[in-house]
Motif scaffolding. Structure first.
Motif, PDB file in Angstrom:
ATOM      1  N   THR A 134      -1.141  77.413  62.575  1.00  0.00           N
ATOM      2  CA  THR A 134      -1.700  78.714  62.896  1.00  0.00           C
ATOM      3  C   THR A 134      -2.925  79.043  62.064  1.00  0.00           C
ATOM      4  O   THR A 134      -3.737  79.858  62.458  1.00  0.00           O
ATOM      5  CB  THR A 134      -0.650  79.804  62.662  1.00  0.00           C
ATOM      6  OG1 THR A 134      -0.174  79.703  61.301  1.00  0.00           O
ATOM      7  CG2 THR A 134       0.530  79.611  63.597  1.00  0.00           C
ATOM      8  N   GLY A 135      -3.100  78.432  60.921  1.00  0.00           N
ATOM      9  CA  GLY A 135      -4.243  78.726  60.067  1.00  0.00           C
ATOM     10  C   GLY A 135      -5.411  77.816  60.366  1.00  0.00           C
ATOM     11  O   GLY A 135      -5.262  76.785  61.021  1.00  0.00           O
ATOM     12  N   ASN A 136      -6.566  78.182  59.867  1.00  0.00           N
ATOM     13  CA  ASN A 136      -7.739  77.332  60.034  1.00  0.00           C
ATOM     14  C   ASN A 136      -7.732  76.170  59.070  1.00  0.00           C
ATOM     15  O   ASN A 136      -8.355  75.157  59.300  1.00  0.00           O
ATOM     16  CB  ASN A 136      -9.020  78.146  59.832  1.00  0.00           C
ATOM     17  CG  ASN A 136      -9.340  78.973  61.050  1.00  0.00           C
ATOM     18  OD1 ASN A 136      -8.862  78.678  62.138  1.00  0.00           O
ATOM     19  ND2 ASN A 136     -10.129  80.016  60.859  1.00  0.00           N
ATOM     20  N   GLN A 137      -7.027  76.326  57.915  1.00  0.00           N
ATOM     21  CA  GLN A 137      -6.982  75.263  56.931  1.00  0.00           C
ATOM     22  C   GLN A 137      -5.608  75.224  56.303  1.00  0.00           C
ATOM     23  O   GLN A 137      -4.941  76.234  56.124  1.00  0.00           O
ATOM     24  CB  GLN A 137      -8.033  75.473  55.842  1.00  0.00           C
ATOM     25  CG  GLN A 137      -9.460  75.278  56.335  1.00  0.00           C
ATOM     26  CD  GLN A 137     -10.438  75.354  55.186  1.00  0.00           C
ATOM     27  OE1 GLN A 137     -10.150  75.946  54.165  1.00  0.00           O
ATOM     28  NE2 GLN A 137     -11.591  74.757  55.361  1.00  0.00           N
ATOM     29  N   THR A 138      -5.155  74.030  55.995  1.00  0.00           N
ATOM     30  CA  THR A 138      -3.894  73.835  55.302  1.00  0.00           C
ATOM     31  C   THR A 138      -4.142  72.916  54.127  1.00  0.00           C
ATOM     32  O   THR A 138      -5.063  72.112  54.122  1.00  0.00           O
ATOM     33  CB  THR A 138      -2.842  73.200  56.234  1.00  0.00           C
ATOM     34  OG1 THR A 138      -3.402  72.011  56.784  1.00  0.00           O
ATOM     35  CG2 THR A 138      -2.478  74.141  57.360  1.00  0.00           C
ATOM     36  N   SER A 139      -3.287  73.025  53.123  1.00  0.00           N
ATOM     37  CA  SER A 139      -3.489  72.261  51.902  1.00  0.00           C
ATOM     38  C   SER A 139      -3.006  70.846  52.059  1.00  0.00           C
ATOM     39  O   SER A 139      -1.997  70.572  52.705  1.00  0.00           O
ATOM     40  CB  SER A 139      -2.743  72.933  50.747  1.00  0.00           C
ATOM     41  OG  SER A 139      -3.260  74.226  50.520  1.00  0.00           O
ATOM     42  N   ASN A 140      -3.720  69.935  51.439  1.00  0.00           N
ATOM     43  CA  ASN A 140      -3.379  68.521  51.419  1.00  0.00           C
ATOM     44  C   ASN A 140      -2.796  68.203  50.058  1.00  0.00           C
ATOM     45  O   ASN A 140      -3.201  68.802  49.056  1.00  0.00           O
ATOM     46  CB  ASN A 140      -4.644  67.694  51.669  1.00  0.00           C
ATOM     47  CG  ASN A 140      -4.326  66.331  52.236  1.00  0.00           C
ATOM     48  OD1 ASN A 140      -3.172  65.951  52.324  1.00  0.00           O
ATOM     49  ND2 ASN A 140      -5.353  65.601  52.602  1.00  0.00           N
ATOM     50  N   PRO A 141      -1.837  67.260  49.939  1.00  0.00           N
ATOM     51  CA  PRO A 141      -1.250  66.949  48.643  1.00  0.00           C
ATOM     52  C   PRO A 141      -2.277  66.528  47.601  1.00  0.00           C
ATOM     53  O   PRO A 141      -2.072  66.740  46.419  1.00  0.00           O
ATOM     54  CB  PRO A 141      -0.284  65.801  48.972  1.00  0.00           C
ATOM     55  CG  PRO A 141       0.054  65.987  50.411  1.00  0.00           C
ATOM     56  CD  PRO A 141      -1.189  66.535  51.023  1.00  0.00           C
ATOM     57  N   ASN A 142      -3.398  65.925  48.005  1.00  0.00           N
ATOM     58  CA  ASN A 142      -4.388  65.477  47.033  1.00  0.00           C
ATOM     59  C   ASN A 142      -5.374  66.579  46.642  1.00  0.00           C
ATOM     60  O   ASN A 142      -6.344  66.322  45.937  1.00  0.00           O
ATOM     61  CB  ASN A 142      -5.159  64.255  47.561  1.00  0.00           C
ATOM     62  CG  ASN A 142      -5.904  64.564  48.846  1.00  0.00           C
ATOM     63  OD1 ASN A 142      -6.032  65.719  49.224  1.00  0.00           O
ATOM     64  ND2 ASN A 142      -6.394  63.537  49.512  1.00  0.00           N
ATOM     65  N   ALA A 171     -18.319  75.951  61.667  1.00  0.00           N
ATOM     66  CA  ALA A 171     -17.545  75.630  60.467  1.00  0.00           C
ATOM     67  C   ALA A 171     -17.451  74.122  60.262  1.00  0.00           C
ATOM     68  O   ALA A 171     -17.514  73.630  59.126  1.00  0.00           O
ATOM     69  CB  ALA A 171     -16.159  76.238  60.582  1.00  0.00           C
ATOM     70  N   ARG A 172     -17.305  73.381  61.349  1.00  0.00           N
ATOM     71  CA  ARG A 172     -17.172  71.929  61.222  1.00  0.00           C
ATOM     72  C   ARG A 172     -18.475  71.301  60.723  1.00  0.00           C
ATOM     73  O   ARG A 172     -18.464  70.429  59.848  1.00  0.00           O
ATOM     74  CB  ARG A 172     -16.783  71.323  62.567  1.00  0.00           C
ATOM     75  CG  ARG A 172     -16.383  69.851  62.477  1.00  0.00           C
ATOM     76  CD  ARG A 172     -15.783  69.379  63.775  1.00  0.00           C
ATOM     77  NE  ARG A 172     -16.784  69.230  64.808  1.00  0.00           N
ATOM     78  CZ  ARG A 172     -17.512  68.121  64.983  1.00  0.00           C
ATOM     79  NH1 ARG A 172     -17.355  67.094  64.181  1.00  0.00           N
ATOM     80  NH2 ARG A 172     -18.384  68.049  65.964  1.00  0.00           N
ATOM     81  N   MET A 232      -7.751  70.284  54.542  1.00  0.00           N
ATOM     82  CA  MET A 232      -7.839  69.579  55.817  1.00  0.00           C
ATOM     83  C   MET A 232      -8.170  70.585  56.908  1.00  0.00           C
ATOM     84  O   MET A 232      -7.367  71.477  57.195  1.00  0.00           O
ATOM     85  CB  MET A 232      -6.520  68.872  56.139  1.00  0.00           C
ATOM     86  CG  MET A 232      -6.190  67.756  55.183  1.00  0.00           C
ATOM     87  SD  MET A 232      -7.402  66.431  55.230  1.00  0.00           S
ATOM     88  CE  MET A 232      -7.100  65.783  56.869  1.00  0.00           C
ATOM     89  N   PRO A 233      -9.361  70.526  57.533  1.00  0.00           N
ATOM     90  CA  PRO A 233      -9.737  71.491  58.572  1.00  0.00           C
ATOM     91  C   PRO A 233      -8.935  71.293  59.842  1.00  0.00           C
ATOM     92  O   PRO A 233      -8.666  70.177  60.244  1.00  0.00           O
ATOM     93  CB  PRO A 233     -11.223  71.199  58.809  1.00  0.00           C
ATOM     94  CG  PRO A 233     -11.397  69.780  58.379  1.00  0.00           C
ATOM     95  CD  PRO A 233     -10.407  69.541  57.277  1.00  0.00           C
ATOM     96  N   VAL A 234      -8.517  72.388  60.446  1.00  0.00           N
ATOM     97  CA  VAL A 234      -7.731  72.336  61.674  1.00  0.00           C
ATOM     98  C   VAL A 234      -8.321  73.316  62.671  1.00  0.00           C
ATOM     99  O   VAL A 234      -8.439  74.500  62.387  1.00  0.00           O
ATOM    100  CB  VAL A 234      -6.244  72.690  61.393  1.00  0.00           C
ATOM    101  CG1 VAL A 234      -5.469  72.711  62.699  1.00  0.00           C
ATOM    102  CG2 VAL A 234      -5.632  71.688  60.425  1.00  0.00           C
TER     103      VAL A 234
END
Length: 474
Positions: A234-242, A254-255, A246-248
């Motif tokens: 649902t969000g535009n961005q989510t956190s990556n473990p590193n 924005a891209r 990560m853009p979604v």
């Protein structure tokens, strides 16, 4: 003919008359799957249809033009039917503009101009072909052929296209795969007018890019946005473990802002000066990013300043050409270039190792992007409490030890009793006893004491024995 992007041919409002033979060849190329279908209505009102080879169709055109004839937009295996589609060849609408009050007094040329203006305002490219049937007007967008497996996506695009063209009287019934349009050169018996074909561009559209433009024009999500919503992102961005973002489902602006950041990181990797062999490509990509940003005031000046710093040895005429092109794309947003991150990585020779080292967010190969998405999905599952398979199996070893066999019950019964808390407390000890007892007795056919271990297990598990078993126990 100039391409406005990798996906769209250049949009033009200049349409020229097309000969019927060229219309058939353009609509149905020789190397296409399946065959076109021709439908002929005789003077007595009877109709007959058949699929034919293109050579036969062109050779018989004079005969078909003497009658009321229709040609399919798509190709088929065998007889024409929605379930016999071999290839989806086009998107199309039939505009019955004479049913719209404000358009009723216009001629076809005026309606066509108004329709093209409507598409331009909605950022949808102009169709390749128009058919003037004498009463209404038909618009055809040629696409790279889709196999039958793409029918659901094709239908969704057709429904969105009908919605987009509704102000011009788009016929809602004209949305099936087996649809036929009047053959150019034939006579419309209702208006006593010869059907004419008009050509704007002969270059076919990429279906994904065209359908996304149509979806955006009516406020529907693009294919990528739909997939993201379906996966619950649902969000535009989510956190990556590193630690990277990560853009979604990003917008083009924005891209390309992220791509611009990646290009600056690549420039920094080379000591702020792009090496020979990739200077023109890098500056062209940099200018392309600027055409997508909304806060760029002087795009030519910014390109000149960036060229002075990053590509000082690039000839002035090459920089000037990039400036001119970028300025033109800015004035005509529908002609802007679109590049995938993997395409840019290939153009600049960015390896996966370099992309990881620089922390690039868009410029990377599809393999690396897929791996990043996989890690992201795994991280999301862990954050929601989903246990890794190896951890689950370590804590739930029943499927490997099969304790139901030691208890002499079925797997389903075992899990049902386990859920009801009716299993013996020392099921492992029961199993060991049963295995020892079973090891000291023969098989069922020769040993009269066979099954004693099973009876003991049943007793320990609380399962009542049958009468014969009680006697044996006594």
């Amino acid at each position: 003919m100039e391409n406005s992007s990798q996906s769209h041919p250049a949009k033009t409002h200049a349409f020229a008359h097309l000969r019927p033979e060229a219309y058939c060849s353009l609509l149905h190329p020789q190397d296409g799957f399946g065959l076109p279908s021709i439908l002929v209505k005789s003077h007595d009102g009877n109709t007959s249809g058949k699929t034919v080879e293109l050579d036969h169709l062109v050779a018989m055109l004079p005969v078909y033009q003497d009658a009321t004839s229709y040609l399919s937009l798509n190709r088929f295996h065998g007889s024409r039917g929605n379930n016999k589609v071999a290839a989806l060849n086009a998107l199309y609408v039939d505009l019955d503009f004479y049913n719209i009050e404000k358009l009723r007094r216009m001629n076809c040329s005026e309606v066509r101009a108004a329709f093209l203006s409507h598409l331009s305002r909605k950022s949808v490219p102009a169709p390749n072909l128009f058919l003037n049937s004498g009463r209404g007007l038909s618009a055809i967008w040629l696409i790279d052929s889709l196999p039958p497996g793409g029918r659901s996506r094709w239908k969704a695009a057709m429904q969105a296209l009908l919605r987009l063209c509704a102000p011009f009287g788009a016929d809602k019934c004209c949305s099936d795969e087996a649809r036929v349009f009047r053959l150019p050169g034939s006579l419309n018996e209702k208006s006593n007018t010869e059907v004419a074909a008009l050509l704007g561009s002969s270059e076919r559209f990429c279906f994904d890019a065209l359908s996304d433009a149509i979806f955006r024009s009516v406020g529907r999500p693009t294919r990528e946005e739909f997939n993201c919503r379906r996966l619950g992102k649902t969000g535009n961005q989510t956190s990556n473990p590193n630690g990277r973002e990560m853009p979604v489902g990003l917008s083009p602006a924005a891209r390309f802002a992220l791509i611009l950041s990646d290009l600056e990181a690549i420039r920094g990797h080379f000591g702020d000066r792009i090496p020979e062999g990739m200077r023109n490509t890098w500056l062209h990509l940099y200018a392309t990013c600027l055409t997508h940003l909304h806060d760029v005031v002087d795009i030519e000046g910014q390109i000149a300043e960036t060229a002075r710093q990053a590509t000082p040895d690039l000839p002035h005429q090459e920089v000037a050409a990039i400036q001119t092109q970028a300025q033109a794309k800015t004035l005509h947003p529908d002609k802007r270039y679109y590049f995938r991150g993997s395409t840019i990585a290939a153009m600049l020779g960015v390896s996966d190792d370099l992309a990881r080292d620089l922390g690039l967010k868009q410029v990377m190969s599809e393999k690396l992007r897929t791996a990043g998405r996989s890690k992201q999905r795994t991280a999301n599952r862990r954050s929601k409490g989903v246990v890794a398979r190896e951890d689950y199996l370590a804590a739930n070893s029943s499927s490997q030890e099969k304790p139901w066999e030691a208890l002499g019950i079925s797997r389903a019964t075992y899990y049902r009793r386990k859920k009801q808390n009716k299993l013996p407390r020392h099921s492992k000890s029961v199993r060991q006893v049963c295995l020892r007892l079973q090891g000291h007795h023969g098989d069922q056919g020769t040993d009269p004491n066979f099954g004693e271990g099973r009876n003991i297990a049943l007793c320990l598990s609380g399962t009542p024995l049958c009468e014969g078993a009680r006697q044996t126990k006594a």
